[in-house]
Write a protein that holds these residues in place. Sequence first.
Motif, PDB file in Angstrom:
ATOM      1  N   VAL A 109      48.049  40.225  40.741  1.00  0.00           N
ATOM      2  CA  VAL A 109      47.318  41.471  40.479  1.00  0.00           C
ATOM      3  C   VAL A 109      45.828  41.194  40.274  1.00  0.00           C
ATOM      4  O   VAL A 109      44.961  41.869  40.842  1.00  0.00           O
ATOM      5  N   ILE A 110      45.506  40.174  39.473  1.00  0.00           N
ATOM      6  CA  ILE A 110      44.105  39.864  39.172  1.00  0.00           C
ATOM      7  C   ILE A 110      43.352  39.425  40.426  1.00  0.00           C
ATOM      8  O   ILE A 110      42.266  39.940  40.741  1.00  0.00           O
ATOM      9  N   LEU A 111      43.930  38.455  41.156  1.00  0.00           N
ATOM     10  CA  LEU A 111      43.266  37.979  42.365  1.00  0.00           C
ATOM     11  C   LEU A 111      43.210  39.072  43.428  1.00  0.00           C
ATOM     12  O   LEU A 111      42.217  39.194  44.162  1.00  0.00           O
ATOM     13  N   GLY A 112      44.276  39.864  43.530  1.00  0.00           N
ATOM     14  CA  GLY A 112      44.296  40.954  44.500  1.00  0.00           C
ATOM     15  C   GLY A 112      43.205  41.967  44.231  1.00  0.00           C
ATOM     16  O   GLY A 112      42.528  42.442  45.151  1.00  0.00           O
ATOM     17  N   TRP A 113      43.018  42.303  42.958  1.00  0.00           N
ATOM     18  CA  TRP A 113      41.965  43.253  42.598  1.00  0.00           C
ATOM     19  C   TRP A 113      40.583  42.701  42.930  1.00  0.00           C
ATOM     20  O   TRP A 113      39.723  43.409  43.457  1.00  0.00           O
ATOM     21  N   LYS A 114      40.364  41.410  42.667  1.00  0.00           N
ATOM     22  CA  LYS A 114      39.076  40.789  42.968  1.00  0.00           C
ATOM     23  C   LYS A 114      38.835  40.745  44.478  1.00  0.00           C
ATOM     24  O   LYS A 114      37.698  40.941  44.956  1.00  0.00           O
TER      25      LYS A 114
END
Length: 338
Positions: free
Chosen positions: A216-221
């Motif tokens: 989720v974190i990397l995808g959002w970035k």
Amino acid sequence: MYIHWSHHYLPKLFGILSFVCNPIFICLIATEKKASIGKYRYLLIGFAIFDMAYSTVELIVPVAIHGTGAAFVIYLADGPFFGTGKLGQLAVSIRCGCISLSYGILVIHFIYRYLVLFNTRIIDRLLRPSGLFGLFVFFVFHGIAWSSVCEMCLYGDQEVFDYIYDAFQKDYHVDSHDLSMLMALFFDASPEIKRRSWIGILLLTGISIYAISLYVILGWKIMKKLADNPGVSATTQKLHRQLFKALAVQTFIPICISFSPCMMAWYGPVIGLDLGMWNNYLGVIALSAFPVLDPLAIIFLLPNYRNKLFRTVKMPIKYFYSGTSTVRPNVDNSAQVY
């Protein structure tokens, strides 16, 4: 050990399909122009090889899941390790470790897509022999950690065998003492059993949440970078979006058919949800579908692969009809769409 036709045949069917879909996927990657996705193709090929290895373990170590009372049980249902006691239990632990390996390889893919946008210099280092070895160790560590937790915390012993004896006699007509299994008994047990059951399940939950959170974190970035990066050409942005869309679907698949069934099976007994044999339909069959859905998602989401597959399928059909037809209309071939 026969439970139900769906549990007996569907995982085997998915295993066979995995050895059909993944080689097709590898062929599509190998015949694609190198410039289209660059060295990312090697990670995709690695993904396909892992999917086939995953299916091989599933076929060799077929498992079943049962929830009864305050316990979660996963046990060996058939195969060459059936009836081998501790060896069979180790096989079940390794089989369960493949779930974490699927998380690990997805983490690597997300990290790669992130670095392509944020720090391309590290990509060159990662694709050197030392970098690839480091990625392999990182990947394997996920499986070792998961399997180790299973072996140290969730192993079966006399107390847990006795606890599920009546339920297994009623539902499967087998003696639970003869099975190789992993088990978490949350209540109605000795303090030692409850302690290691909770520790084991919470550790596995932690591994799962770490992986999902990283996606989720990397995808959002990645999405934010693609939206706020005017220096990148429209063609490059389009390619990045296609690759990220495929990776997002690849992530959605294990969340639905790996993470969710595991959470339901683990915590169902905690909240009093007795799924019994339904765990086999909701969990075991779903887990076996992962290596098939994974390559299909990429093929149909990336236009180059999708169009190439459709052209390959249409060519023999077109040849068949053109060779058997007695009347051939005058058609402009240049106007045909493949």
